[in-house]
Design an enzyme around this catalytic site. Structure first.
Site, PDB file in Angstrom:
ATOM      1  N   ALA A 215      11.507 -30.712  44.483  1.00  0.00           N
ATOM      2  CA  ALA A 215      11.588 -31.302  45.813  1.00  0.00           C
ATOM      3  C   ALA A 215      11.538 -32.816  45.685  1.00  0.00           C
ATOM      4  CB  ALA A 215      10.453 -30.779  46.686  1.00  0.00           C
ATOM      5  N   SER A 216      11.420 -33.502  46.815  1.00  0.00           N
ATOM      6  CA  SER A 216      11.479 -34.958  46.795  1.00  0.00           C
ATOM      7  C   SER A 216      10.264 -35.577  46.123  1.00  0.00           C
ATOM      8  CB  SER A 216      11.598 -35.489  48.224  1.00  0.00           C
ATOM      9  OG  SER A 216      10.526 -35.015  49.005  1.00  0.00           O
ATOM     10  N   LEU A 217       9.096 -34.946  46.241  1.00  0.00           N
ATOM     11  CA  LEU A 217       7.870 -35.550  45.735  1.00  0.00           C
ATOM     12  C   LEU A 217       7.302 -34.850  44.514  1.00  0.00           C
ATOM     13  CD1 LEU A 217       6.015 -36.265  49.110  1.00  0.00           C
ATOM     14  CD2 LEU A 217       7.672 -37.680  47.889  1.00  0.00           C
ATOM     15  N   GLN A 219       7.622 -31.020  41.646  1.00  0.00           N
ATOM     16  CA  GLN A 219       8.332 -29.822  41.233  1.00  0.00           C
ATOM     17  C   GLN A 219       7.337 -28.707  40.951  1.00  0.00           C
ATOM     18  OE1 GLN A 219      10.555 -31.778  38.150  1.00  0.00           O
ATOM     19  NE2 GLN A 219       9.251 -30.995  36.506  1.00  0.00           N
ATOM     20  N   LYS A 235       2.264 -26.847  41.681  1.00  0.00           N
ATOM     21  CA  LYS A 235       3.107 -27.976  42.081  1.00  0.00           C
ATOM     22  C   LYS A 235       2.568 -29.244  41.429  1.00  0.00           C
ATOM     23  CE  LYS A 235       3.403 -29.374  46.482  1.00  0.00           C
ATOM     24  NZ  LYS A 235       3.911 -29.454  47.870  1.00  0.00           N
ATOM     25  N   ASP A 369       7.449 -29.626  58.601  1.00  0.00           N
ATOM     26  CA  ASP A 369       8.590 -29.735  57.693  1.00  0.00           C
ATOM     27  C   ASP A 369       9.203 -28.346  57.505  1.00  0.00           C
ATOM     28  OD1 ASP A 369      10.411 -30.892  56.002  1.00  0.00           O
ATOM     29  OD2 ASP A 369       9.102 -30.897  54.253  1.00  0.00           O
TER      30      ASP A 369
END
Length: 699
Positions: A215-217, A219, A235, A369
């Protein structure tokens, strides 16, 4: 004596360095299944035996689990004590002394965004701005993706802001996903060991060699805990992500000041908007906070059997590492894979809609989100929510105002709709709503040609977005985000059924809340819906009951009690007068309707004798009046039948209602109804005596 000990892994994590015995007792949630006898005998002091009931032992173990879990969470919070928070002042101090770094990033950002702005300028000069909106919107999406995770997040935020972006941009930016290239696994594993203070092989018996998702921030890896064998999702935050995001927000904030000062067509405070989203993104960088968000969400919404929220393993969670239950599931936008499991996408979407409504209107705490990658369909048919980094809350007043807003929309009361925007914080109190009312009327008069339940939610959002774009609205983040949630769910459903309407799926929840919630604001909204021009709209009540019964939490008792309390309120005299008048009409309809049915059931010869040959019968009222009476009587009977057929209906639920009716005000109300009925029946009798076809007024 035979005792079977069944052990499953606990939601509370236990560190691998604990002694084996301690690990076993605190890592398991135990349930005892006994053969004989009915108690477990444990050796007591002095050789005696102390009988302990299995339920007591289970309770003790459960209590110990909770205590261990709380201690583990406290340790995780201690590890996150120095987590970064968004501070414009700190960013200014940090990057104000690094001009070269700032300049290089600024050139990269300004070149991309400046080129885009220049193209917009040329479009405007050439009169092609509207014609090229779709093309420019797609180009902006590609630019934001290239600029990295901060701009992906900003783009997602803009996709929910109809007060800033035209509809074309909203639709294009909504396609942004948090999918970025992965970073090296060695860096991820090193981060885990550093954050948790343990070698990797002492934490996991196995871990996937490469990320399952990026993801953006951060993995995500799939792993198995060594101490319990529990399969978990791990994560790991991207390295140096805070540095990149901090620099980006420092630059964006400066750009925001320029926009506020020199761009007139954007009415919102862009600096405040950037600060708001920066705070949310920084919250996502604290994985301990995300774990707490997940726990709170689980407590509020996972009480429903069709909602799944993974639990957190606190001893393996820190600011940059989050360990939670692994969820086997399929992304909600993968319809074919869902149907291969024997599941129906529409059922899952309906579950998501009901949960979103509870988030928005019941507790006010919601997942901010909700793109399809964060919603999974499990093999058991549950809807799983994951990724709780970005959450938001709906203010209590706004929760009720939104329901009232739906009522005003149904009633086409556009002035009241416009006033709702004050309560919803869409408009400051000094803004005049008079020019907004015609804009709402123009849009909704067209949209409401269909019934509300047939409206497409996206159509309403786009239409309202066009109105918001023209006037000085400032849409709060909570409202924009929940609109995004519902439009995402509707978009997913439309793939499975092009005729799906999210408002129709939402109706049962709104109806249940209107009928059962004792909140004064909602009681006023219910009265507003049911009464018009001094008349009670029985068809509205019947429709509310039909819809409300579709909600599995609806009960007849809950629907009756708030109405009675409202009637007996000291300030409810105006309502009581309306109710008395309507009760008189209903009683008359029941009495005369029964008489008419009885008359119609006797032989025709006797009817001719009774009515002296009159085709109108002995009641001296025209056919239209008879039809109105019978329709009212039948509708009231249908409503009572709906209440009686509600789930868990029990005649004993009338007992508290009868107790309420013993109140002095209620007895007075009953006396007024009896008096009104007596007067009307006396008028009917006088009509019969005079043999003149006088119609009794309903006034």
């Amino acid at each position: 004596m035979a005792v079977i000990l069944s052990v499953s892994s606990s939601s509370s994590s236990v560190p691998a360095w604990l002694p084996r015995g301690s690990r076993r007792s605190s890592a398991s949630r135990a349930a005892l299944v006994e053969a004989r006898p009915s108690s477990v005998s444990l050796g007591g002091a002095g050789g005696g035996e102390t009988a302990i009931q299995p339920s007591s032992l289970s309770l003790s173990i459960s209590s110990r689990d909770r205590a261990n879990d709380m201690q583990a969470e406290a340790r995780a919070l201690a590890r996150a004590a120095n987590a970064s928070v968004y501070s414009p002042q700190l960013l200014s101090l940090r990057y104000g002394s690094r001009p070269v770094k700032v300049l290089l990033r600024a050139l990269e950002v300004l070149t991309a965004l400046g080129t885009f702005a220049f193209q917009l300028f040329l479009d405007q000069r050439g009169g092609l701005l509207d014609q090229r909106k779709w093309m420019r919107a797609a180009e902006l999406r590609r630019i934001l993706t290239r600029l990295g995770p901060t701009f992906v997040k900003i783009g997602q935020g803009l996709s929910t802001r109809p007060d800033i972006c035209p509809p074309e941009y909203l639709e294009e930016l909504s396609e942004l996903q948090d999918a970025l290239p992965t970073f090296p696994d060695a860096e991820a594993f090193s981060c885990i060991e550093k954050e948790l203070g343990l070698p990797l092989d002492s934490i996991y018996s196995s871990i996937s060699p490469s990320p399952i998702a990026a993801a953006s921030l951060g993995q995500v890896y799939k792993a198995r805990l060594k101490y319990s064998g529990q399969v978990v999702a791990v994560k790991v935050q991207r390295p140096r992500i805070e540095e990149a995001i901090g620099l980006d927000f420092y630059l964006l904030r400066g750009l925001g000041f320029l926009i506020n000062n020199y761009v007139d067509f954007i009415s919102s405070d862009v600096v405040a908007l950037i600060d708001e989203f920066a705070r949310r993104v920084y919250q996502e960088l604290n994985y301990v906070q995300e774990g707490q968000n997940a726990r709170r969400f689980k407590k509020l919404y996972a009480d429903k059997e069709d909602i799944l929220v993974p639990d957190i393993f606190w001893d393996y969670t820190s600011v940059k590492v989050l360990t939670m239950d692994w969820v086997d599931g399929v992304k909600l936008n993968e319809q074919e894979a869902i149907e291969k499991q024997g599941l129906k996408l529409l059922d899952l979407v309906n579950t998501g809609i009901q949960c979103s409504l509870r988030q928005l209107l019941e507790y006010g705490y919601f997942h901010a989100d909700p793109h399809p990658g964060n919603l999974l369909a499990t093999p058991e048919g549950k809807l799983a929510f994951i990724d709780f980094g970005m959450m938001s809350e709906t203010p209590e007043e706004a929760r009720f105002a939104i329901i009232g807003h739906v009522v005003h929309m149904v009633n086409r009361d556009y002035e009241a709709m416009a006033r709702d925007y004050y309560t919803l914080d869409f408009l400051s109190p000094d803004i005049d709503i008079s020019p907004i009312v015609p804009a709402l009327k123009n849009f909704f008069d067209d949209a409401l040609n269909s019934t509300v339940s047939e409206l497409n939610f996206k159509t309403i959002v786009d239409g309202l977005g066009a109105v918001l774009y023209q006037y000085p609205f400032d849409v709060p983040a909570y409202y924009a985000l929940i609109l995004r949630s519902l439009t995402v769910l509707e978009g997913l459903a439309l793939y499975a059924d092009p005729n799906f309407k999210v408002l129709a799926a939402s109706y049962p929840y709104f109806a249940k809340r209107l009928l059962t919630d004792p909140n004064p604001y909602l009681r006023d909204a219910l009265i507003e819906l049911l009464f018009k021009d001094g008349r009670f709209r029985w068809n509205r009540l019947e429709n509310l009951l039909v819809q409300g019964r579709k909600d599995r939490d609806f009960t007849a008792k809950d629907a009756l009690q708030p109405v009675l309390k409202l009637l007996l309120d000291p300030e409810g005299e105006e309502l009581r007068a309306l109710v008395v008048k309507e009760a008189v009409c209903v009683t008359e309809a029941v009495v005369l309707g029964t008489m008419i049915d009885t008359y119609n059931s006797i032989p025709e010869l006797m009817r001719m004798l009774i009515s002296n040959g009159s085709l109108l019968g002995p009641f001296k009222m025209n056919y239209d009046e008879q039809e109105r009476l019978l329709e009212l009587r039948d509708r009231v009977f249908r409503i009572w039948s709906l209440l009686r057929s509600s789930e868990n209906f029990d005649p004993s639920l009338l007992q508290p209602i009868l107790q309420v009716l013993q109140e002095p005000e209620a007895r007075n109300l009953g006396g007024r109804v009896v008096g009104g009925v007596t007067q009307r029946l006396a008028a009917r009798l006088l009509q019969q005596v005079l043999r003149s076809p006088v119609t009794v007024s309903n006034q």
